[in-house]
Design a protein around this motif. Structure first.
Motif, PDB file in Angstrom:
ATOM      1  N   PRO A 214     -19.433  10.659 -13.406  1.00 37.09           N
ATOM      2  CA  PRO A 214     -19.680  10.815 -14.847  1.00 37.09           C
ATOM      3  C   PRO A 214     -21.051  11.403 -15.158  1.00 37.09           C
ATOM      4  CG  PRO A 214     -20.071   8.542 -14.182  1.00 37.09           C
ATOM      5  CD  PRO A 214     -19.737   9.302 -12.921  1.00 37.09           C
ATOM      6  N   PHE A 216     -23.474  11.398 -18.701  1.00 34.23           N
ATOM      7  CA  PHE A 216     -23.520  10.779 -20.034  1.00 34.23           C
ATOM      8  C   PHE A 216     -24.649  11.358 -20.892  1.00 34.23           C
ATOM      9  CE2 PHE A 216     -21.221   6.597 -20.793  1.00 34.23           C
ATOM     10  CZ  PHE A 216     -20.284   6.780 -19.781  1.00 34.23           C
ATOM     11  N   TRP A 217     -24.355  11.528 -22.163  1.00 38.09           N
ATOM     12  CA  TRP A 217     -25.343  11.888 -23.180  1.00 38.09           C
ATOM     13  C   TRP A 217     -25.275  10.850 -24.298  1.00 38.09           C
ATOM     14  CZ3 TRP A 217     -22.143  15.178 -20.647  1.00 38.09           C
ATOM     15  CH2 TRP A 217     -22.678  16.315 -20.035  1.00 38.09           C
ATOM     16  N   LYS A 247     -17.710   7.280 -25.895  1.00 40.96           N
ATOM     17  CA  LYS A 247     -17.734   5.936 -25.340  1.00 40.96           C
ATOM     18  C   LYS A 247     -19.002   5.219 -25.767  1.00 40.96           C
ATOM     19  CE  LYS A 247     -16.247   6.377 -20.884  1.00 40.96           C
ATOM     20  NZ  LYS A 247     -14.808   6.460 -20.839  1.00 40.96           N
ATOM     21  N   VAL A 249     -22.449   3.247 -23.790  1.00 41.98           N
ATOM     22  CA  VAL A 249     -23.074   3.005 -22.487  1.00 41.98           C
ATOM     23  C   VAL A 249     -22.841   1.529 -22.139  1.00 41.98           C
ATOM     24  CG1 VAL A 249     -25.209   3.032 -21.142  1.00 41.98           C
ATOM     25  CG2 VAL A 249     -24.858   4.727 -22.972  1.00 41.98           C
ATOM     26  N   ALA A 264     -22.141   6.955 -26.886  1.00 42.00           N
ATOM     27  CA  ALA A 264     -22.388   8.034 -25.929  1.00 42.00           C
ATOM     28  C   ALA A 264     -21.216   8.998 -25.886  1.00 42.00           C
ATOM     29  CB  ALA A 264     -22.612   7.441 -24.547  1.00 42.00           C
ATOM     30  N   CYS A 265     -21.517  10.147 -25.283  1.00 43.84           N
ATOM     31  CA  CYS A 265     -20.490  11.143 -25.004  1.00 43.84           C
ATOM     32  C   CYS A 265     -20.534  11.340 -23.489  1.00 43.84           C
ATOM     33  CB  CYS A 265     -20.856  12.432 -25.735  1.00 43.84           C
ATOM     34  SG  CYS A 265     -19.752  13.797 -25.388  1.00 43.84           S
ATOM     35  N   ALA A 266     -19.376  11.473 -22.862  1.00 38.15           N
ATOM     36  CA  ALA A 266     -19.361  11.612 -21.400  1.00 38.15           C
ATOM     37  C   ALA A 266     -18.459  12.760 -20.995  1.00 38.15           C
ATOM     38  CB  ALA A 266     -18.874  10.319 -20.758  1.00 38.15           C
TER      39      ALA A 266
END
Ligand SMILES: Cc1cc2nc3c(=O)[nH]c(=O)nc-3n(C[C@H](O)[C@H](O)[C@H](O)COP(=O)(O)OP(=O)(O)OC[C@H]3O[C@@H](n4cnc5c(N)ncnc54)[C@H](O)[C@@H]3O)c2cc1C
Length: 461
Positions: A214, A216-217, A247, A249, A264-266
């Protein structure tokens, strides 16, 4: 209800176990993956071979029982079980046999995708399944099946060579492109409507180490990431299975503590090939967006990425699912996604967009029952939480989210991402032009709709 004598005779006919409500193992045996579903079957027939399945189908039909078929028990609305009826439980049928010469694998209907990955990996092979290793192969395959290998090798059903099936009348057939071709066509996406599949023969492909994991941002970058991912996907090599999700974190190690619980965005990917090629494949996306809060892509054995998320999703959580097929992702749709994801009532809630492109598009629309080959993604919104008291909040969130984004999407959805509260016509919309043919196959193989605990296809009149 069957007489005591009939029940006794049925129990004696099984090599496996007949479990009833008075048995000590009943509650464990009836428990489903989705803790939101609490079904109480009258009988659970734990089959160990095809003869047991024939006995169970015959008992269910002759006694006029509601019949459910259980593979891995992962179905969202719990369609592997039923209230007051008979569950034909295949979970003990677990044999997997790999033939390295033909690169095929014979899989019993109780296997999870992890069972198959375990068996094929030593041969440097894999079959395209989903992204969580505890999912049942049977339900996933019969619904279609998408995962990291889909862009390159197609849906799970595109890799199905034949299936052994016990039909509603208790007879046994093998279905393939040459034998019972209409039944085989219908099994490729038509769900558990046509009989009890006891084993599958799949084409496997060379898959060993992958470059996967993954990235993540934080949510503030979600718009940029989703836009960049939308443009990147059609240019990415098919060896890169890659999906985008919204999502939170996870508030636990090894996630960076300063971001625990933040939206977050993943982008989660697996590149089937050398790590250096994988890095190159994902680089254009990473260059187009702000720096992530972490990038955990790295080389790993394929079964490792397949089971990477298992610990987050143990059996018994509350799940509420909504799905759609998505053709395009305009900026307004991205905005709606981000706004809805921000309202999630629990840290486990998610939205994923799984690619429907590459090899999936190279199969003709009418070649399998699975029809929506011109979509670009299969979307899932999943409200998830360990707490039963959160059930209503999960449903409310999932429904509101879906309502906000559905206007941007196609009419149908992947049947394996539906609950049992879909509007009339959703199953028809999903199969589109293939629905009429499915109804004909249903009439031929299950005219009385014995197998109706599923996303049901009514037999043609
Ligand atoms: C955590 C999680 C992750 C998932 N990820 C993915 C993914 O990456 N890709 C994807 O495609 N899907 C995914 N799914 C969805 C999954 O495909 C469905 O939940 C599917 O129904 C699971 O199959 P099962 O055998 O475990 O289900 P069960 O609950 O046992 O059965 C589901 C349905 O399949 C039918 N069925 C089961 N076995 C048979 C059989 N032997 N013969 C005839 N009919 C049968 C039954 O009619 C029943 O209605 C995921 C689900 C979960 C819970």
């Amino acid at each position: 209800m069957p007489t005591d004598q009939a029940i006794q005779a049925f129990g004696a006919a099984l090599r496996g176990k007949l479990i009833q409500p008075s048995d000590s193992e009943y509650d464990a045996a009836r428990a489903l993956y989705n803790g939101m579903i609490d079904k109480k079957p009258r009988f659970i027939a734990r089959c160990v071979d095809v003869a047991d399945v024939i006995a169970a189908v015959t008992f269910g039909r002759e006694q006029g029982l509601l019949v459910a078929i259980r593979g891995g028990g992962h179905n969202g609305p719990g369609l592997g079980s039923c209230n007051n009826g008979l569950v034909i439980d295949l979970s003990q049928m677990k044999s997997v046999r790999v033939d390295p010469a033909s690169r095929t694998v014979r899989v019993d209907a109780g296997c999870t995708s992890g069972d198959v990955d375990h068996a094929t990996h030593p041969f440097g092979l894999a079959v395209p399944f989903g992204i969580v290793s505890t999912t049942g192969v049977a339900g996933l395959t019969l619904g279609g099946g998408t995962g990291y290998l889909t862009r390159k090798y197609g849906l799970t059903v595109d890799n199905l060579i034949e299936a052994d099936v016990v039909l509603a009348d208790g007879s046994f057939v093998t279905a393939s492109k040459d034998k019972h071709p209409e039944l085989f066509w219908a099994l490729c996406g038509g769900g558990g409507n046509f009989g009890v599949v006891t084993s599958f023969l799949f084409q496997a492909h060379p898959v060993g180490m992958v470059y996967a994991g993954p990235v993540f941002w934080l949510a503030k970058d979600a718009k940029a990431v989703m836009r960049a991912y939308r443009e990147f996907l059609p240019t990415a090599p098919e060896e890169l299975g890659t999906f985008v999700g919204l999502k939170t974190v996870p508030p636990m190690d090894p996630f960076p503590k300063e971001h625990w619980g933040q939206r977050a965005c993943a982008v989660i990917s697996a590149y089937n090939g050398p790590a250096a090629d994988g890095e190159k494949a994902i680089a254009p996306l990473l260059k187009a967006v702000p720096a992530p809060i972490f990038n955990w892509m790295g080389p790993m054995p394929f079964p490792a990425i397949q089971s990477l998320f298992d610990p987050f999703f143990p059996k018994g959580l509350q799940w509420y699912w909504k799905g759609d097929f998505v053709k395009s992702l305009p900026d307004e749709a991205i905005d709606a996604h981000i706004a809805q994801a921000a309202e999630a009532p629990s840290a486990l809630c998610l939205m994923h967009l799984y690619p429907i492109d590459g090899a999936v598009r190279r199969v003709a629309k009418g070649a399998t029952a699975w029809a929506t080959r011109d979509a670009t993604w299969s979307m899932v919104i999943a409200g998830i939480d360990p707490e039963p008291k959160q059930a209503d909040a999960l449903k409310k969130w999932g429904r509101a989210y879906w309502k906000a984004v559905h206007p941007f999407n196609l009419e149908g959805a992947y049947v394996n991402f539906m609950m049992d509260d879909e509007a009339d016509g959703r199953v028809q919309a999903t199969y589109g032009d293939n629905y009429g043919r499915l109804a004909q196959v249903k009439r031929k193989y299950d005219p009385k709709n014995l197998f109706r605990v599923n996303q049901n296809i009514q037999p043609a009149a």
